[in-house]
Design a protein around this motif. Structure first.
Motif, PDB file in Angstrom:
ATOM      1  N   SER A 133      29.757   6.619  10.777  1.00 50.32           N
ATOM      2  CA  SER A 133      28.809   7.610  11.502  1.00 50.32           C
ATOM      3  C   SER A 133      28.028   6.831  12.654  1.00 50.32           C
ATOM      4  CB  SER A 133      28.021   8.216  10.310  1.00 50.32           C
ATOM      5  OG  SER A 133      27.097   7.245   9.777  1.00 50.32           O
ATOM      6  N   GLU A 134      27.873   5.534  12.163  1.00 48.38           N
ATOM      7  CA  GLU A 134      27.113   4.703  13.279  1.00 48.38           C
ATOM      8  C   GLU A 134      27.843   4.538  14.467  1.00 48.38           C
ATOM      9  OE1 GLU A 134      27.539   3.745  10.020  1.00 48.38           O
ATOM     10  OE2 GLU A 134      25.300   3.937   9.548  1.00 48.38           O
ATOM     11  N   ALA A 135      29.355   4.443  14.404  1.00 52.54           N
ATOM     12  CA  ALA A 135      30.350   4.323  15.421  1.00 52.54           C
ATOM     13  C   ALA A 135      30.182   5.497  16.250  1.00 52.54           C
ATOM     14  CB  ALA A 135      31.653   4.007  14.934  1.00 52.54           C
ATOM     15  N   VAL A 136      29.979   6.629  15.605  1.00 49.17           N
ATOM     16  CA  VAL A 136      30.192   8.106  16.187  1.00 49.17           C
ATOM     17  C   VAL A 136      28.841   8.178  17.282  1.00 49.17           C
ATOM     18  CG1 VAL A 136      30.124  10.434  16.037  1.00 49.17           C
ATOM     19  CG2 VAL A 136      31.564   9.270  14.449  1.00 49.17           C
ATOM     20  N   ARG A 137      27.853   7.885  16.425  1.00 47.46           N
ATOM     21  CA  ARG A 137      26.405   7.735  17.247  1.00 47.46           C
ATOM     22  C   ARG A 137      26.628   6.964  18.410  1.00 47.46           C
ATOM     23  NH1 ARG A 137      22.331   4.790  13.712  1.00 47.46           N
ATOM     24  NH2 ARG A 137      23.548   3.150  15.030  1.00 47.46           N
ATOM     25  N   ASP A 138      26.940   5.574  18.298  1.00 49.81           N
ATOM     26  CA  ASP A 138      26.900   4.877  19.269  1.00 49.81           C
ATOM     27  C   ASP A 138      27.981   5.147  20.404  1.00 49.81           C
ATOM     28  OD1 ASP A 138      25.368   3.414  17.760  1.00 49.81           O
ATOM     29  OD2 ASP A 138      26.633   1.731  17.200  1.00 49.81           O
ATOM     30  N   PRO A 155      32.164  -3.441  21.021  1.00 44.51           N
ATOM     31  CA  PRO A 155      32.329  -3.240  19.219  1.00 44.51           C
ATOM     32  C   PRO A 155      33.897  -2.621  19.117  1.00 44.51           C
ATOM     33  CG  PRO A 155      30.499  -1.720  20.014  1.00 44.51           C
ATOM     34  CD  PRO A 155      31.332  -2.275  21.387  1.00 44.51           C
ATOM     35  N   ASN A 156      34.242  -2.807  17.721  1.00 41.28           N
ATOM     36  CA  ASN A 156      35.652  -2.693  17.403  1.00 41.28           C
ATOM     37  C   ASN A 156      36.018  -1.099  17.111  1.00 41.28           C
ATOM     38  OD1 ASN A 156      37.844  -3.980  17.496  1.00 41.28           O
ATOM     39  ND2 ASN A 156      37.751  -4.605  15.367  1.00 41.28           N
ATOM     40  N   TYR A 157      35.512  -0.046  17.865  1.00 39.96           N
ATOM     41  CA  TYR A 157      35.491   0.979  17.370  1.00 39.96           C
ATOM     42  C   TYR A 157      36.641   1.792  18.072  1.00 39.96           C
ATOM     43  CZ  TYR A 157      30.226   0.920  16.560  1.00 39.96           C
ATOM     44  OH  TYR A 157      29.054   0.322  16.450  1.00 39.96           O
ATOM     45  N   LEU A 158      36.985   1.313  19.364  1.00 36.63           N
ATOM     46  CA  LEU A 158      38.193   1.925  19.990  1.00 36.63           C
ATOM     47  C   LEU A 158      39.531   1.139  20.204  1.00 36.63           C
ATOM     48  CD1 LEU A 158      36.172   3.649  22.850  1.00 36.63           C
ATOM     49  CD2 LEU A 158      37.013   4.851  20.898  1.00 36.63           C
TER      50      LEU A 158
END
Lengths: 98, 477
Positions: A3-8, A59-62
């Motif tokens: 959820s933090e990744a989506v928010r960021d 960050p390592n999100y994508l």
């Protein structure tokens, strides 16, 4: 994806594009009014735009594909105001010279 | 430059355009009213339950918007076309017939929505009550009517251009666009029991129609408007129009692939749609530079200040609504969580207002100027500024409130709760969601007030010095 990744991602995405718009607006305004201080002020938004992009890239999100895409977009945004200003003024000058 | 009639005289086509504008404005009011009722029902679900249900209010809110914007566009074309081609529109009787038929059809559809609302889900319902497709709920007979009206509209543009033996760049773009406008709408009538295929074609209408053909249509109208409002040379506006068409085809159409994420299309649409959508805001940022340049060149001075302000609002509104709010949720990784939350209407409200409402209001103010004041006389009032500011504040307030609610849904319901039924309830009961809905209603009331001010201004502006508008007979042609 947490959820933090989506928010960021959402917030950085919003920052990136809205800052790109403010950068373009203040840059064009500064050139129009021939006020270098406003043009300099616009670079603050250029930096914010790049910061927004970094927030999505670092960050390592994508996956790499999306990171390259955002990096490319961010790079283009840095030069859109100058490029567009050149296009608009050149085009109008040519038209009025006819 | 285009050929205009002597001062105070209007083409029949322009008189008809005024009818289009007034009916469009009335439907704009209906859109606001039903939207407000739906917004209140978010806060009090029992309000009008069983009499005027939420689904009916929402349906009327959305469909009123689609119809009034379409009427506004058609009015805009009928206003500028004779000026562009230097002659009366060829099928003016046909145009009048189409107008009154469309108005009668809209009236009947609204009455059916209000009094009947829904049916058994068979062919009878499909043809006579509602097709049940979100945003294009019109029953089949009305669908066919819309296509017929658009075909008449296309015929009028083409036949007038041929008769005038003059096809400008703007008119050429307009003609090609109207073919797509009439054709793409038929995709919404495609029937298949396969829900994925059904949704696929439905997206075509909603997005290729509204986001592609409408964008080009409004581009053509604004091109004609800018020539008359600011005296921008034809070569410049036509070049920008071609550029816009190229961009719509270059990023817009494939960018629509981001809407295909959820309808069973192959996985490559994730990359393709996401890639082009991510690039979509770039031309919008470029347009901001051009808008600042244009406004600066004229030092914000024009005899028609309200039209100029609405035109500038169009450039910025398009960027913020479509660009910023669109990009925020366009990447597939985010869209997976945000799709179908209040973030979508936040984006929709800002984008529709920014791209289309502002453009139509620009044209209406220009038309009223020509009707009520001499060409070089100032067309101004105190009221339009209030209406302008309150309307912009209202739409931004509503969108911001929906953004907060949508963000809560995205986090609580989707990202944390995993889209379970309980997670849905949790998100609906979350204070951030509920407060967002309250503020959406408050700003909705704000918007209603601004609409009433706008309407009053449009009725009264320039009327103190009104002069008679003489018609143009056939002998004048």
């Amino acid at each position: 994806m947490t959820s933090e990744a989506v928010r960021d991602l959402m917030l950085y995405g919003m920052l990136m594009v809205s800052a790109a718009g403010f950068y373009a607006m203040f840059y064009a305004l500064g050139r129009m009014l021939e006020r270098p201080s406003i043009v300099t002020f616009s670079y603050l938004f250029a930096a914010l735009q790049a910061l927004g992009a970094l927030g999505m890239i670092l960050p390592n999100y994508l996956d790499p594909f999306w990171k390259y895409l955002i990096a490319f977009s961010s790079l283009v945004y840095l030069f859109v105001p100058q490029g567009m200003w050149w296009v608009v003024t050149t085009f109008h000058e040519k038209e009025h010279a006819l | 430059m285009t050929q205009a009639l002597p001062q105070g005289r209007l083409y029949e086509s322009q008189k008809l355009a005024l009818w289009y504008f007034w009916v469009a404005l009335a439907l704009f009011g209906a859109q606001v009213l039903f939207g407000l009722l739906a917004a209140w029902q978010y806060l009090d679900p029992n309000f009008l339950y069983g009499k005027l249900n939420f689904m009916t209010n929402r349906m009327l809110h959305i469909n009123a918007m689609i119809v009034w914007l379409l009427l506004g566009f058609m009015g805009g074309v009928y206003w500028f076309l004779p000026l562009e081609l230097g002659r009366e529109v060829v099928g003016i009787r046909l145009a009048r017939f189409a107008f009154f038929t469309l108005i009668a059809a809209v009236g009947i559809v609204v009455l059916v929505y209000l009094l009947v609302q829904y049916g058994p889900g068979n062919a009878f319902t499909l043809w006579l009550i509602t097709e049940g497709r979100e945003y294009i709920e019109a029953p089949r007979w009305a669908d066919l009517g819309i296509v017929a009206v658009m075909a008449i509209f296309l015929y009028n543009v083409v036949a007038t251009a041929l008769k005038a033996q003059r096809i400008t760049g703007v008119v050429a773009v307009l003609m090609f666009d109207l073919v797509a406008l009439a054709g793409l709408y038929t995709a919404g009538m495609h029937y298949t029991p396969n829900i994925s295929m059904d949704q696929y074609f439905w997206w075509w209408v909603v997005h290729l129609w509204v986001e592609a053909t409408w964008e080009v249509l409004v581009g053509s109208i604004m091109a004609m408007a800018l020539m008359h409002l600011l005296g921008t040379p034809r070569r410049i506006v036509e070049t920008w129009l071609y550029l816009e068409v190229a961009l719509v085809f270059g990023t817009g159409i494939l960018g629509l692939g981001h809407h295909y994420f959820w309808i069973g299309t192959p996985e490559y649409w994730l990359g393709l749609g996401g890639f082009f959508s991510a690039l979509e805001p770039i031309p919008l940022v470029a347009m901001v530079v051009h808008a600042v340049y244009d406004a600066g060149m004229h030092r914000m001075h024009t005899v028609n200040q309200p039209a100029l302000f609405w035109a500038i609002a169009q450039a910025f509104g398009n960027f913020i609504g479509a660009g910023v709010w669109g990009f925020m949720q366009t990447l597939p990784q985010i869209n997976l969580y945000s799709h179908g939350t209040q973030l979508a209407p936040a984006h929709g409200h800002l984008a529709f207002f920014g791209a289309y409402v502002t453009a139509i209001l620009t044209v209406i103010y220009m038309a009223l100027h020509q009707v009520r004041r001499p060409e070089l006389a100032r067309f101004d009032s105190k009221l339009w500024k209030w209406a302008f500011v309150l309307m912009v504040v209202g739409i931004f307030g509503m969108s911001a409130a929906m953004t907060v609610s949508g963000f809560t849904q995205t986090m609580v319901e989707r990202a944390i709760g995993g889209s379970t039924w309980q997670a849905y309830i949790d998100a609906q009961q979350h204070p951030w969601f509920q407060n967002g809905m309250v503020w959406r209603f408050v700003f909705g009331v704000f918007f209603l007030v601004s609409y009433l001010l706008l309407l009053w201004d449009l009725v009264t502006i320039g009327k103190g010095e009104a002069r008679a508008v003489k018609g143009v007979g056939a002998h004048d042609q």
